[in-house]
Motif scaffolding. Structure first.
Motif, PDB file in Angstrom:
ATOM      1  N   THR A 263       0.719  -1.057  -0.080  1.00  0.00           N
ATOM      2  CA  THR A 263       0.127  -0.008  -0.040  1.00  0.00           C
ATOM      3  C   THR A 263       0.816   1.141   0.023  1.00  0.00           C
ATOM      4  O   THR A 263       2.080   1.394   0.489  1.00  0.00           O
ATOM      5  CB  THR A 263      -0.980   0.031   1.161  1.00  0.00           C
ATOM      6  N   ALA A 264       0.354   2.311  -0.799  1.00  0.00           N
ATOM      7  CA  ALA A 264       1.123   3.611  -0.879  1.00  0.00           C
ATOM      8  C   ALA A 264       1.208   4.190   0.407  1.00  0.00           C
ATOM      9  O   ALA A 264       2.031   4.902   0.674  1.00  0.00           O
ATOM     10  CB  ALA A 264       0.618   4.237  -1.911  1.00  0.00           C
ATOM     11  N   ASP A 265       0.607   4.203   1.360  1.00  0.00           N
ATOM     12  CA  ASP A 265       0.365   4.883   2.759  1.00  0.00           C
ATOM     13  C   ASP A 265       1.173   4.203   3.917  1.00  0.00           C
ATOM     14  O   ASP A 265       1.103   4.533   4.902  1.00  0.00           O
ATOM     15  CB  ASP A 265      -1.145   5.237   3.246  1.00  0.00           C
ATOM     16  N   ALA A 266       1.818   3.018   3.635  1.00  0.00           N
ATOM     17  CA  ALA A 266       2.445   2.355   4.689  1.00  0.00           C
ATOM     18  C   ALA A 266       3.820   3.050   5.298  1.00  0.00           C
ATOM     19  O   ALA A 266       4.114   4.044   4.690  1.00  0.00           O
ATOM     20  CB  ALA A 266       3.259   1.073   3.948  1.00  0.00           C
ATOM     21  N   ARG A 267       3.763   3.006   6.591  1.00  0.00           N
ATOM     22  CA  ARG A 267       4.798   3.900   7.356  1.00  0.00           C
ATOM     23  C   ARG A 267       6.080   3.343   6.853  1.00  0.00           C
ATOM     24  O   ARG A 267       7.062   4.426   6.891  1.00  0.00           O
ATOM     25  CB  ARG A 267       4.659   3.445   8.955  1.00  0.00           C
ATOM     26  N   TYR A 268       6.323   2.237   6.613  1.00  0.00           N
ATOM     27  CA  TYR A 268       7.804   1.991   6.095  1.00  0.00           C
ATOM     28  C   TYR A 268       7.519   1.251   4.459  1.00  0.00           C
ATOM     29  O   TYR A 268       6.632   0.692   4.287  1.00  0.00           O
ATOM     30  CB  TYR A 268       8.635   1.033   6.767  1.00  0.00           C
ATOM     31  N   ARG A 269       8.510   1.583   3.549  1.00  0.00           N
ATOM     32  CA  ARG A 269       8.261   1.489   2.352  1.00  0.00           C
ATOM     33  C   ARG A 269       8.889   0.135   1.926  1.00  0.00           C
ATOM     34  O   ARG A 269       8.574  -0.688   0.893  1.00  0.00           O
ATOM     35  CB  ARG A 269       8.666   2.615   1.367  1.00  0.00           C
ATOM     36  N   HIS A 270      10.115  -0.331   2.732  1.00  0.00           N
ATOM     37  CA  HIS A 270      10.996  -1.535   2.393  1.00  0.00           C
ATOM     38  C   HIS A 270      11.143  -2.423   3.475  1.00  0.00           C
ATOM     39  O   HIS A 270      11.002  -1.825   4.513  1.00  0.00           O
ATOM     40  CB  HIS A 270      12.154  -0.814   1.622  1.00  0.00           C
ATOM     41  N   CYS A 271      11.603  -3.661   3.255  1.00  0.00           N
ATOM     42  CA  CYS A 271      11.988  -4.380   4.410  1.00  0.00           C
ATOM     43  C   CYS A 271      13.007  -5.388   3.932  1.00  0.00           C
ATOM     44  O   CYS A 271      12.976  -5.765   2.733  1.00  0.00           O
ATOM     45  CB  CYS A 271      10.732  -5.055   4.792  1.00  0.00           C
ATOM     46  N   TRP A 272      13.768  -5.776   4.832  1.00  0.00           N
ATOM     47  CA  TRP A 272      14.666  -7.002   4.837  1.00  0.00           C
ATOM     48  C   TRP A 272      14.062  -8.105   5.737  1.00  0.00           C
ATOM     49  O   TRP A 272      13.318  -7.996   6.858  1.00  0.00           O
ATOM     50  CB  TRP A 272      15.930  -6.635   5.458  1.00  0.00           C
ATOM     51  N   LEU A 273      14.200  -9.432   5.095  1.00  0.00           N
ATOM     52  CA  LEU A 273      13.756 -10.476   6.277  1.00  0.00           C
ATOM     53  C   LEU A 273      14.941 -11.349   6.001  1.00  0.00           C
ATOM     54  O   LEU A 273      15.202 -12.157   4.863  1.00  0.00           O
ATOM     55  CB  LEU A 273      12.747 -11.291   5.751  1.00  0.00           C
ATOM     56  N   ILE A 274      15.617 -11.741   7.067  1.00  0.00           N
ATOM     57  CA  ILE A 274      17.009 -12.279   7.201  1.00  0.00           C
ATOM     58  C   ILE A 274      16.564 -13.449   8.174  1.00  0.00           C
ATOM     59  O   ILE A 274      16.361 -13.308   9.205  1.00  0.00           O
ATOM     60  CB  ILE A 274      18.215 -11.522   7.709  1.00  0.00           C
ATOM     61  N   ARG A 275      16.676 -14.637   7.687  1.00  0.00           N
ATOM     62  CA  ARG A 275      16.412 -15.835   8.281  1.00  0.00           C
ATOM     63  C   ARG A 275      17.621 -16.538   9.058  1.00  0.00           C
ATOM     64  O   ARG A 275      18.354 -17.178   8.130  1.00  0.00           O
ATOM     65  CB  ARG A 275      15.345 -16.890   7.559  1.00  0.00           C
ATOM     66  N   PHE A 276      17.785 -16.510  10.373  1.00  0.00           N
ATOM     67  CA  PHE A 276      18.890 -17.059  10.846  1.00  0.00           C
ATOM     68  C   PHE A 276      18.577 -18.557  11.193  1.00  0.00           C
ATOM     69  O   PHE A 276      17.610 -18.950  11.778  1.00  0.00           O
ATOM     70  CB  PHE A 276      19.217 -16.477  12.294  1.00  0.00           C
TER      71      PHE A 276
END
Length: 390
Positions: free
Chosen positions: A339-352
């Motif tokens: 969604t365009a109104d999301a508080r954060y635009r990007h993410c990382w998901l690093i699985r340990f």
């Protein structure tokens, strides 16, 4: 029940006078049979994958199935890389889901074996992964896979064992006391006095390779002398082959599914036999209470970027490659908000693969270089949370 810590399994086994069966799998038939045997016996099992078998299957594909099967099973299980060829093999195995690794340096000189094993141990133990070393040399003779272990037996000495364990920091040690890989004519001569002396010299669990062909009494004496894990494959393969030959003899026109329909049952029966023989049956509840669960950690970063989209995409691509190669990282993925109104635009998901990787990852030079040079300069607005899987 999730996977459990492999060191905890083996320490419990040595302390309580039984051995965990480490059963090699080479296909889904083997995997399903081994898991079913563990569940039927309410017993611990180490699901083992030997690098010498990788020519017979796609390791990455089979590991996906192995991890799924172990995570959904109620039995206390661990996943182990057996006879790995290199440090890179161990890193890859951990990335794919192994929580125990063995890189075989037994064919090398003493100094080279010690150095290789120590390097593997430093990497793997920083991830919380169990490390097996091998000292001495267990050759092959006649049966399945014997040709992969040429040469003469080199026996382990108690003095060398104590020095090797102290120098490398391994969690368990495979020793050579007269067994061989594969099936053989007659029963090997086992040096029980040597084994007892090795067990007295080092407190860590001992491992026997080449279990097929030993009589019931021999297994009992090995376990009484400190052996906590016994590798077992050839008899499982023989049981599968016998089931296929019987099906072919009964119906020469049978197709693949009819020829193999009894393979799982045959493997499971032999697996159950040795699990009970080694003393592991009925121990699931006490082990589940004793062993630390092996749980993955999700390292999540939500962020906004000050760079153009192309620069952000290039940064993410570089990070997926660099961070995904670090020891203990099972996956490095990126995403963007829907969604365009999301508080954060990007993410990382690093699985340990486990919680110990959090610190190892944080301080790894490759991570620090990427974070300082590529990520942080354009991602000042960010939050980071580490989640443990329920």
């Amino acid at each position: 029940m999730p996977l459990v810590n492999m060191t905890d399994l083996l320490v419990h086994a040595r302390g309580h006078g039984y051995a965990v069966a480490a059963l090699d799998v080479v296909s889904l038939d083997f995997l399903e049979a081994v898991i079913a045997a563990a569940e039927t016996c309410r017993a611990p099992v180490v699901v083992s994958l030997a690098e010498s078998h990788f020519e017979h299957y796609d390791f990455e594909l089979l590991m996906t199935a192995v991890v799924t099967a172990c995570q959904r099973s109620p039995a206390p299980l661990a996943i182990h890389l057996d006879h790995g060829a290199s440090l890179d093999s161990a890193v890859r195995a951990i990335r794919l889901g192994c929580n125990g690794v063995m890189v075989d340096g037994s064919h090398l000189g003493p100094d080279e074996n010690r150095a290789l094993t120590r390097t593997v141990a430093e990497m793997a133990k920083a991830c919380g992964v169990t490390v097996e070393g091998e000292l001495g040399y267990v050759p092959g003779e006649e049966g399945e896979d014997a040709e992969r272990h040429p040469g003469e037996v080199v026996y382990t000495t108690p003095e060398e064992a104590a020095d090797f364990v102290a120098a490398t920091g391994v969690d368990c040690l495979a020793v050579s006391v007269g067994t061989v890989h594969g099936r053989m004519r007659g029963e090997p001569r086992l040096d029980y006095e040597r084994l007892a002396a090795i067990a007295a010299a080092t407190p860590i669990p001992l491992v026997i390779h080449g279990g097929t062909g030993l009589g019931d009494a021999a297994f009992g004496r090995l376990i009484a002398s400190g052996v906590a894990k016994i590798n077992y494959y050839t008899a499982l393969a023989d049981a599968a082959a016998h089931a296929i030959r019987e099906a072919a003899a009964a119906d020469p026109r049978a197709g693949y599914t009819r020829l193999t329909q009894r393979v799982r049952a045959a493997i499971q029966a032999e697996a159950e036999r040795v699990i009970r023989l080694f003393g592991g049956a009925g121990r699931a509840d006490e082990l589940l209470a004793h062993c630390r669960p092996w749980r993955e950690i999700d390292h999540v970063i939500l962020f906004n970027a000050t760079a153009e989209d192309d620069a952000v995409a290039a940064m993410k691509a570089a990070g997926r490659e660099a961070l995904g190669a670090l020891p203990g990282v099972r996956e490095a993925a990126t995403g963007r908000a829907v969604t365009a109104d999301a508080r954060y635009r990007h993410c990382w998901l690093i699985r340990f693969c486990g919680e110990p990787v959090i610190d190892a990852y944080k301080h790894h030079p490759a991570h620090q270089a990427f974070a300082d040079e590529r990520f942080r300069p354009i991602a000042g607005d960010r939050i980071t949370i580490d989640f443990e899987r329920d």
